[in-house]
Design an enzyme around this catalytic site. Structure first.
Site, short mmCIF file in Angstrom:
data_model
loop_
_atom_site.label_atom_id
_atom_site.label_comp_id
_atom_site.label_asym_id
_atom_site.label_seq_id
_atom_site.Cartn_x
_atom_site.Cartn_y
_atom_site.Cartn_z
CD GLU A 160 2.14 -4.43 11.62
OE1 GLU A 160 2.88 -3.24 11.45
OE2 GLU A 160 0.93 -4.41 11.83
CD GLU A 317 3.20 -2.47 7.67
OE1 GLU A 317 2.84 -1.57 8.21
OE2 GLU A 317 2.84 -3.41 7.33
#
Length: 683
Positions: A160, A317
């Site tokens: 991320e 995710e």
């Protein structure tokens, strides 16, 4: 598909394709005796891939240059013995305490100069040469040790990127920003012109005078802000490229990715510009709670699939149930775990993974749901996880198929998102993402399939292009849209569009600046509405937040609706200009999802692309289609029907029912459970 690039969708021997299913796995959080139970439960659930090592730097390198790979060796071998492949992270997302202690100069600084200290994650500057040196050393060590391990099917670069450290205002960032600006503008004269520095005595006479847009007495320079946003996106991407280069050198046969956050809080990363820096696109998505959530998920999954160019992408995710970082975090309702996963698959995901495998006992995310929750295997969540694994196993035939292109496109522009939400505008109430989503939802309500495409994509082949609130319009984009309409395309755009160029300078001569000639009208001033105010239109629609005073409408422009009250009464509100077989429609008021549906219905006559799909049941279901490569044949077309309601739906569809929450009660129809998705294979 290329075997090297899409190794992650294959089994360990590059055999038949299969959908990937798994999670981030953090065995270092647990005693060794838990690992065997984890692997047994993974096999029970159908897990065939996990992401390892994402936040393991402190354990992998407990002291500078000293590595401890023993535990990682053991868990990778254990997973491999049980048929579970590994997406191995470079572990650079969160520096170990010793690095920040020895080198506090790696720590990022906020807009007001506050240092972000260790104790959470991502406490590093994207432009820090010291951090870069240590991160690449660890990346190299991992690549050298595991590059030949048969369990490793992909590299997971950092994690991320930019989620918490995208905007760093440190001196490192200032130096890198100046280099970036010199490459972009070459001369100070060009920069001063682009930023309009004659205003408020901001003219720069030397590059070293330029700083990031730190906290200032009042509004900061808009051009400076926009360029700093671009620079920050590029700075994090530069780190991605640096780690990528090490992995490409040492392990060229293992594909590399990083998890985008296309829908999350990092809106200021232009992911369309990152696509060429990964071998395959990955994305993280977390469901918004409430009625909006399902359509919001579809919108961002749709955009992710189009960022990937139709190629298979990896849902890295999402959550099995509740998250932990909103003010209130309700769990998912029954059926939503499967619905959300299969909606992503419909939009092109060939992998469905979660954060995380086993719910943490300690740490900041201990209340974030997982595949194996605190309650253990005897729980609704784990039973749903096992059920989804069975469903994904049945969907193996779709692996590698591509999402069928729609005939309608919704254009999404990151820079318009950034700039339209600035301070010092006529109103701070409007939100670009909300306006764009409203038009997407209106298309779903009408049963019309649409693609969400980045503004830089080739959308010339779409019959209808909807470009809501397209605020930032460089000359090249204006010319593309003019050519699209002249070539027979049907364009719809809305309020606050065409207003500024690529430097956030207003197009002069009246709004909507870049689109005046194309739309055949001139707007004299914006008329934003205060909270609680509204304006009624002649067609019964009600505008909130925003209206505009249109003072010129050319003779070849049809007025579809006027304002019925307020000071704008009698003035044009919604217009359409026909250009040959094409047209350009303008909506000058914020009329929301209902208003968008009215406009689209008004345009539907003679525009086949706006005809409803019969499987959509007047908008109660979303229809998504994936098509297998090669010649048509049995199972070559896979239709996903997602129930948008809390009621059972009967869908008129023939073909083999592959998977999903539904059943076939006769040969001509399928019953879809409330909030369910079914997948039908057709010739």
């Amino acid at each position: 598909m290329d075997d090297a690039t899409y190794r992650w969708v294959k089994d360990g021997t590059l055999g038949p394709g299969r959908l990937r299913y798994g999670a981030d796995y953090n065995p270092e959080q647990w005693p060794r005796e838990v690992w065997d139970d984890d692997v047994q439960r993974m096999r029970e659930a159908g897990v065939n891939i996990v992401s390892l090592g994402i936040f393991s730097w402190a354990l992998l390198e407990p002291r500078p240059g000293e590595y401890d790979f023993g535990w990682l060796d053991e868990i990778i071998d254990l997973l491999h013995e049980n048929g579970i492949d590994v997406d191995l992270a470079t572990a650079t997302a969160s520096p170990p305490p010793w690095l920040a202690h020895r080198h506090p100069e790696i720590l990022p600084q906020t807009i007001d100069g506050t240092t972000l200290w260790p104790g959470a994650r991502q406490h590093w500057r994207p432009t820090s040469p010291v951090f870069r040196e240590h991160a690449l050393r660890l990346t190299r060590a991992l690549a050298e040790r595991y590059g030949d391990h048969p369990a490793i099917v992909a590299w997971h670069i950092s994690n991320e990127l930019g989620c918490h450290n995208l905007y760093d205002f440190s001196d490192d960032a200032a130096r890198a920003f100046r280099v970036w600006l010199q490459e972009r503008y070459e001369t100070l004269d060009a920069l001063n012109d682009a930023w309009g520095t004659a205003f408020w005595s901001q003219h720069y006479g030397a590059w070293d005078e330029i700083l990031p847009p730190r906290t200032a007495p009042t509004q900061r320079n808009p051009g400076q802000q926009l360029d700093f946003e671009r620079f920050s996106s590029d700075a994090v991407r530069d780190h991605l490229r640096a780690e990528n280069a090490v992995l490409a050198e040492l392990t060229p046969g293992i594909p590399r990715t990083t998890n985008f956050m296309v829908a999350q809080n990092v809106r200021d990363i232009d992911y369309a510009s990152w696509v060429d820096d990964v071998d395959f696109v990955s994305n993280d998505h977390y469901l918004r709670p409430g009625e909006l959530g399902r359509d919001d998920l579809s919108f961002w999954a749709n955009l992710t699939g189009n960022l990937a160019g139709g190629r298979p992408w990896f849902l890295m995710e999402h959550a099995t149930s509740a998250v932990n970082w909103r003010p209130v975090n309700p769990p998912k309702r029954p059926g939503e775990l499967q619905r959300d996963a299969l909606t992503h698959v419909g939009h092109g995901a060939d992998a469905v993974c979660y954060f995380q495998w086993r719910q943490s006992r300690a740490g900041g995310e201990r209340y974030h749901s997982a595949m194996l929750p605190h309650a253990g295997a005897d729980s609704r969540v784990f039973r749903d996880v096992v059920g989804l694994g069975e469903q994904l196993g049945a969907l193996a035939p779709i692996t590698g198929s591509r999402r069928e292109k729609a005939r309608v496109a919704v254009v999404f522009d990151y820079e318009s998102w950034w700039v339209s939400g600035r301070d010092s505008h006529p109103s701070e109430a409007p939100a670009y993402d909300a306006e764009t989503l409203a038009w997407y939802r209106a298309l779903l309500d009408l049963g019309v399939r649409a693609d969400v495409v980045p503004v830089g994509a080739d959308w010339s082949a779409y019959e209808v292009v909807v470009a809501p609130m397209l605020h930032v319009v460089p000359t090249a984009l204006r010319e593309r849209l003019e050519a699209y309409v002249s070539g027979g395309g049907q364009l719809v755009t809305t309020w606050f569009s065409g207003v500024v160029d690529e430097n956030d300078r207003v197009w002069l001569g009246g709004y909507p600046g870049a689109f005046r000639d194309l739309l055949g009208l001139t707007i004299e001033e914006f008329v934003p509405l205060l909270a609680g105010e509204s304006a009624e239109l002649s067609n019964g629609l009600v505008a909130t937040e925003w209206t505009e005073r249109i003072v010129r409408v050319d003779d070849d422009v049809e007025v579809l609706a006027t304002y019925a009250d307020t000071d704008l009464a009698g003035g044009a509100a919604i217009t359409r200009r026909t250009v040959g077989s094409g047209s350009a429609t303008y909506v000058s008021a914020a009329v929301g999802r209902e208003g968008a549906a009215w406009v689209l219905r008004a345009l539907a006559d003679g525009v086949p692309a706006l005809a409803a799909d019969p499987l959509a049941l007047d908008g109660r279901a979303e229809v998504i289609v994936r098509v297998a490569a090669g010649a048509p044949g049995a199972g070559a077309r896979f239709t996903f029907v997602a129930n948008r309601t809390d009621d059972e739906l009967t869908v008129p569809a023939a073909g083999a029912l592959l998977a999903g929450a539904g059943e076939r009660r006769d040969t001509a129809s399928v019953v879809v459970a409330p909030r369910g998705v079914v997948v039908i294979a057709q010739d």
